[in-house]
Design a protein around this motif. Structure first.
Motif, PDB file in Angstrom:
ATOM      1  N   MET A  96     -15.607 -14.127  54.663  1.00 58.49           N
ATOM      2  CA  MET A  96     -15.844 -14.550  53.104  1.00 58.49           C
ATOM      3  C   MET A  96     -15.144 -14.126  52.723  1.00 58.49           C
ATOM      4  SD  MET A  96     -18.485 -11.761  50.840  1.00 58.49           S
ATOM      5  CE  MET A  96     -19.301 -12.617  48.974  1.00 58.49           C
ATOM      6  N   ILE A  97     -15.001 -15.926  51.773  1.00 63.67           N
ATOM      7  CA  ILE A  97     -13.906 -15.880  50.307  1.00 63.67           C
ATOM      8  C   ILE A  97     -14.089 -15.531  49.389  1.00 63.67           C
ATOM      9  CG2 ILE A  97     -13.829 -18.139  51.944  1.00 63.67           C
ATOM     10  CD1 ILE A  97     -14.606 -19.589  49.705  1.00 63.67           C
ATOM     11  N   GLY A  98     -12.559 -14.986  48.902  1.00 62.34           N
ATOM     12  CA  GLY A  98     -12.473 -14.275  47.762  1.00 62.34           C
ATOM     13  C   GLY A  98     -12.389 -15.482  46.702  1.00 62.34           C
ATOM     14  N   ALA A  99     -12.713 -14.432  45.466  1.00 63.22           N
ATOM     15  CA  ALA A  99     -12.784 -15.769  44.931  1.00 63.22           C
ATOM     16  C   ALA A  99     -11.202 -16.478  43.484  1.00 63.22           C
ATOM     17  CB  ALA A  99     -13.256 -14.961  43.235  1.00 63.22           C
ATOM     18  N   GLU A 100     -10.282 -15.968  44.275  1.00 64.52           N
ATOM     19  CA  GLU A 100      -9.223 -16.965  44.192  1.00 64.52           C
ATOM     20  C   GLU A 100      -9.100 -18.229  45.195  1.00 64.52           C
ATOM     21  OE1 GLU A 100      -6.622 -17.180  41.788  1.00 64.52           O
ATOM     22  OE2 GLU A 100      -8.341 -15.341  41.367  1.00 64.52           O
ATOM     23  N   GLN A 101      -9.758 -17.879  45.829  1.00 67.33           N
ATOM     24  CA  GLN A 101     -10.332 -19.108  47.195  1.00 67.33           C
ATOM     25  C   GLN A 101     -11.266 -20.023  46.837  1.00 67.33           C
ATOM     26  OE1 GLN A 101     -10.826 -16.572  50.635  1.00 67.33           O
ATOM     27  NE2 GLN A 101      -8.959 -17.882  51.585  1.00 67.33           N
ATOM     28  N   ARG A 102     -12.201 -19.840  45.756  1.00 63.66           N
ATOM     29  CA  ARG A 102     -13.281 -20.478  45.717  1.00 63.66           C
ATOM     30  C   ARG A 102     -13.116 -21.354  44.385  1.00 63.66           C
ATOM     31  NH1 ARG A 102     -16.137 -15.049  46.561  1.00 63.66           N
ATOM     32  NH2 ARG A 102     -16.512 -14.635  44.038  1.00 63.66           N
ATOM     33  N   LEU A 103     -11.791 -20.671  43.234  1.00 63.74           N
ATOM     34  CA  LEU A 103     -11.366 -21.268  42.617  1.00 63.74           C
ATOM     35  C   LEU A 103     -10.491 -22.881  42.927  1.00 63.74           C
ATOM     36  CD1 LEU A 103     -10.114 -18.325  40.166  1.00 63.74           C
ATOM     37  CD2 LEU A 103     -11.774 -20.222  39.578  1.00 63.74           C
ATOM     38  N   LYS A 104      -9.632 -22.315  43.938  1.00 61.25           N
ATOM     39  CA  LYS A 104      -9.792 -24.005  44.381  1.00 61.25           C
ATOM     40  C   LYS A 104     -10.266 -24.816  44.920  1.00 61.25           C
ATOM     41  CE  LYS A 104      -4.730 -21.130  46.281  1.00 61.25           C
ATOM     42  NZ  LYS A 104      -4.267 -20.169  47.300  1.00 61.25           N
ATOM     43  N   LYS A 105     -11.755 -24.742  45.077  1.00 57.29           N
ATOM     44  CA  LYS A 105     -12.277 -25.571  45.367  1.00 57.29           C
ATOM     45  C   LYS A 105     -13.687 -26.206  44.391  1.00 57.29           C
ATOM     46  CE  LYS A 105     -14.015 -24.504  49.893  1.00 57.29           C
ATOM     47  NZ  LYS A 105     -14.721 -23.743  51.158  1.00 57.29           N
ATOM     48  N   VAL A 106     -12.980 -25.906  43.465  1.00 51.79           N
ATOM     49  CA  VAL A 106     -14.411 -26.096  42.479  1.00 51.79           C
ATOM     50  C   VAL A 106     -14.819 -27.496  41.948  1.00 51.79           C
ATOM     51  CG1 VAL A 106     -13.659 -23.736  40.999  1.00 51.79           C
ATOM     52  CG2 VAL A 106     -12.774 -25.723  40.520  1.00 51.79           C
ATOM     53  N   LYS A 107     -14.034 -28.434  42.663  1.00 49.73           N
ATOM     54  CA  LYS A 107     -13.664 -29.758  42.333  1.00 49.73           C
ATOM     55  C   LYS A 107     -14.987 -30.256  43.318  1.00 49.73           C
ATOM     56  CE  LYS A 107     -10.007 -32.588  41.244  1.00 49.73           C
ATOM     57  NZ  LYS A 107      -9.295 -33.188  41.264  1.00 49.73           N
ATOM     58  N   GLU A 108     -14.981 -29.828  44.963  1.00 50.50           N
ATOM     59  CA  GLU A 108     -16.015 -30.161  45.500  1.00 50.50           C
ATOM     60  C   GLU A 108     -17.041 -29.515  45.451  1.00 50.50           C
ATOM     61  OE1 GLU A 108     -14.577 -28.311  49.507  1.00 50.50           O
ATOM     62  OE2 GLU A 108     -12.390 -27.920  49.584  1.00 50.50           O
ATOM     63  N   TYR A 109     -17.426 -28.390  44.955  1.00 54.20           N
ATOM     64  CA  TYR A 109     -18.515 -27.493  44.347  1.00 54.20           C
ATOM     65  C   TYR A 109     -18.541 -28.899  43.578  1.00 54.20           C
ATOM     66  CZ  TYR A 109     -16.563 -23.067  46.109  1.00 54.20           C
ATOM     67  OH  TYR A 109     -16.148 -22.546  47.282  1.00 54.20           O
ATOM     68  N   ALA A 110     -18.321 -29.373  42.411  1.00 59.34           N
ATOM     69  CA  ALA A 110     -18.824 -30.667  41.313  1.00 59.34           C
ATOM     70  C   ALA A 110     -18.882 -31.963  42.297  1.00 59.34           C
ATOM     71  CB  ALA A 110     -17.268 -30.730  40.149  1.00 59.34           C
ATOM     72  N   ILE A 111     -17.879 -31.994  43.121  1.00 56.10           N
ATOM     73  CA  ILE A 111     -18.714 -33.150  43.673  1.00 56.10           C
ATOM     74  C   ILE A 111     -20.225 -33.036  44.130  1.00 56.10           C
ATOM     75  CG2 ILE A 111     -18.049 -35.307  45.575  1.00 56.10           C
ATOM     76  CD1 ILE A 111     -15.324 -34.811  44.378  1.00 56.10           C
ATOM     77  N   GLN A 112     -20.381 -32.348  44.720  1.00 53.32           N
ATOM     78  CA  GLN A 112     -21.889 -31.678  45.749  1.00 53.32           C
ATOM     79  C   GLN A 112     -22.924 -31.775  44.955  1.00 53.32           C
ATOM     80  OE1 GLN A 112     -21.746 -28.373  47.503  1.00 53.32           O
ATOM     81  NE2 GLN A 112     -23.706 -27.990  48.846  1.00 53.32           N
ATOM     82  N   CYS A 113     -22.462 -30.810  43.166  1.00 48.18           N
ATOM     83  CA  CYS A 113     -23.769 -31.062  41.960  1.00 48.18           C
ATOM     84  C   CYS A 113     -23.951 -32.586  41.790  1.00 48.18           C
ATOM     85  CB  CYS A 113     -23.305 -30.709  41.604  1.00 48.18           C
ATOM     86  SG  CYS A 113     -23.840 -30.161  40.152  1.00 48.18           S
ATOM     87  N   ILE A 114     -23.051 -33.213  41.606  1.00 48.05           N
ATOM     88  CA  ILE A 114     -22.980 -34.624  41.384  1.00 48.05           C
ATOM     89  C   ILE A 114     -23.744 -35.713  42.499  1.00 48.05           C
ATOM     90  CG2 ILE A 114     -21.693 -36.821  40.363  1.00 48.05           C
ATOM     91  CD1 ILE A 114     -19.766 -34.929  39.554  1.00 48.05           C
ATOM     92  N   LYS A 115     -23.608 -35.129  43.742  1.00 50.92           N
ATOM     93  CA  LYS A 115     -23.909 -36.662  44.280  1.00 50.92           C
ATOM     94  C   LYS A 115     -25.859 -35.739  44.616  1.00 50.92           C
ATOM     95  CE  LYS A 115     -20.299 -37.230  47.468  1.00 50.92           C
ATOM     96  NZ  LYS A 115     -20.196 -37.041  48.701  1.00 50.92           N
ATOM     97  N   GLU A 116     -25.922 -34.681  44.815  1.00 46.84           N
ATOM     98  CA  GLU A 116     -27.566 -33.617  45.058  1.00 46.84           C
ATOM     99  C   GLU A 116     -28.098 -34.179  43.623  1.00 46.84           C
ATOM    100  OE1 GLU A 116     -27.375 -29.845  45.681  1.00 46.84           O
ATOM    101  OE2 GLU A 116     -26.004 -30.145  47.068  1.00 46.84           O
ATOM    102  N   GLU A 117     -27.986 -33.941  42.132  1.00 46.63           N
ATOM    103  CA  GLU A 117     -27.936 -34.788  41.340  1.00 46.63           C
ATOM    104  C   GLU A 117     -28.930 -36.198  41.143  1.00 46.63           C
ATOM    105  OE1 GLU A 117     -27.505 -32.796  36.921  1.00 46.63           O
ATOM    106  OE2 GLU A 117     -27.237 -31.390  38.612  1.00 46.63           O
ATOM    107  N   THR A 118     -27.548 -36.724  41.908  1.00 47.30           N
ATOM    108  CA  THR A 118     -27.789 -38.701  42.033  1.00 47.30           C
ATOM    109  C   THR A 118     -28.781 -38.943  43.060  1.00 47.30           C
ATOM    110  OG1 THR A 118     -25.236 -38.414  41.476  1.00 47.30           O
ATOM    111  CG2 THR A 118     -25.862 -40.488  42.683  1.00 47.30           C
ATOM    112  N   ASP A 119     -28.809 -38.349  44.142  1.00 44.01           N
ATOM    113  CA  ASP A 119     -30.174 -38.520  45.093  1.00 44.01           C
ATOM    114  C   ASP A 119     -30.712 -38.332  44.618  1.00 44.01           C
ATOM    115  OD1 ASP A 119     -27.718 -38.972  46.703  1.00 44.01           O
ATOM    116  OD2 ASP A 119     -27.621 -37.510  47.952  1.00 44.01           O
ATOM    117  N   ALA A 120     -30.788 -37.068  43.613  1.00 45.90           N
ATOM    118  CA  ALA A 120     -32.310 -36.438  43.112  1.00 45.90           C
ATOM    119  C   ALA A 120     -33.125 -37.465  42.700  1.00 45.90           C
ATOM    120  CB  ALA A 120     -32.516 -35.740  42.360  1.00 45.90           C
TER     121      ALA A 120
END
Length: 323
Positions: A1-25
């Motif tokens: 289980m990754i911590g908050a600091e590691q998740r902070l490094k992946k925020v751009k990935e989270y954003a890309i995933q959100c944009i892709k999912e909303e675009t597909d919708a």
């Protein structure tokens, strides 16, 4: 289980995933369009009253934006919270209106309690929900299916993809109506008189033209003297007239090219030797957006403003059009 600091490094990935999912919708809406969309546009186009948009919660937020878009693009509309209907707002509705009701589930209690009042007044209802079997769909004159496979929210709980899809469907209605109405930029400006676009589309040549102390130079004037008049005019040009009518125009560029061509003999020539005999002119009622197109097409920085008989009224340069 990754911590908050590691998740902070992946925020751009989270954003890309959100944009892709909303675009597909959003793209999936294309397959959901059917004859109900045609019917909805027809109802709104033939509406002689207002389009009353309604919804609760996030659907209400989206509905308010859709109402604003419709109003600014030629379809009179406003948003009503169904909760306010029970406290007097029902009085704004008439039999000439159309209701556009938003609910992701199509089963929102506050909205459904509002529907019987609309039906009692024989007002057509355009429903927008994810469920074509919902009560909202059942009582709608036209039902627009706006279904998404999942929310972009990682918990699949917060309205994200669903609200984006509803907003896009609302924009699709507004744009379709603009096309049907042949809505022009000038029409848009009338609904946005205070904005930058409105100013640009409504402002005319007479609003921005310079009309005092114009550099008038006779066609017989020698170029050495003409340079002084052009320089004093601070417009980079001089205009030749005959009984007040435009017969020619010289610019700084014309003078420079003449100097290069004739060199020492430059001062022997007159304005008539280099002037453009049919310069670009516009009427005082010409919109500055059209003037900018003329300048761009002809690669010039200035146009002359005149009446229909070619009497000089003023000058509009590139900077005058920069509102």
């Amino acid at each position: 289980m990754i911590g908050a600091e590691q998740r902070l490094k992946k925020v751009k990935e989270y954003a890309i995933q959100c944009i892709k999912e909303e675009t597909d919708a959003t793209l999936n809406l294309i397959n959901q369009l059917d004859e109900n969309f045609d019917k909805a546009v027809e109802l709104m186009y033939h509406c002689t009253g207002k389009v009353i948009v309604t919804g609760v919660g996030k659907s209400g937020n989206i509905g308010a934006k859709i109402a604003a878009t419709l109003s600014s693009t030629g379809t009179p509309a406003f948003f009503v919270n169904p909760l306010d209907v029970y406290h007097g707002d029902l009085g704004v509705m008439t039999k000439e209106d159309v209701v556009l009701a938003l609910s992701n589930s199509g089963q929102t209690d506050e909205l459904l309690r509002f529907i019987p009042m609309v039906l009692h007044m024989n007002i057509p209802i355009i429903g927008m929900s994810a469920n074509p079997d919902s009560l909202l769909a059942k009582y709608s004159t036209a039902h627009l299916k706006v279904w998404v496979e999942k929310e972009a929210c990682p918990l699949n709980l917060a309205p994200t993809s669903s609200t984006t899809a509803a907003l896009v469907m609302g924009d699709a209605l507004a744009v379709a109506l603009m096309r049907v109405r042949d809505f022009k930029p000038q029409d848009f400006a009338q609904f946005h008189p205070g904005g930058e676009l409105g100013k640009r589309l409504l402002t005319t040549a007479q609003d921005v033209m310079r009309s005092d102390e114009l550099p008038i130079i006779p066609k017989e004037m020698h170029l050495g003297e003409a340079i002084i008049h052009v320089s004093k005019g601070k417009l980079g040009l001089g205009v030749s007239l005959d009984n007040g009518k435009i017969i020619g125009l010289i610019t700084d560029g014309d003078i420079r090219r003449a100097m290069e061509r004739w060199q020492a003999k430059f001062f022997d020539h007159t304005v008539s030797d280099i002037m453009t005999k049919e310069p670009k002119t516009v009427l005082p009622t010409t919109k500055i957006t059209e003037i900018q197109q003329i300048m761009h097409h002809n690669k010039i920085h200035t146009v002359l403003v005149c009446d229909k008989e070619k009497h000089l009224l003023g000058v509009v340069d590139h900077y005058s059009c920069m509102l």
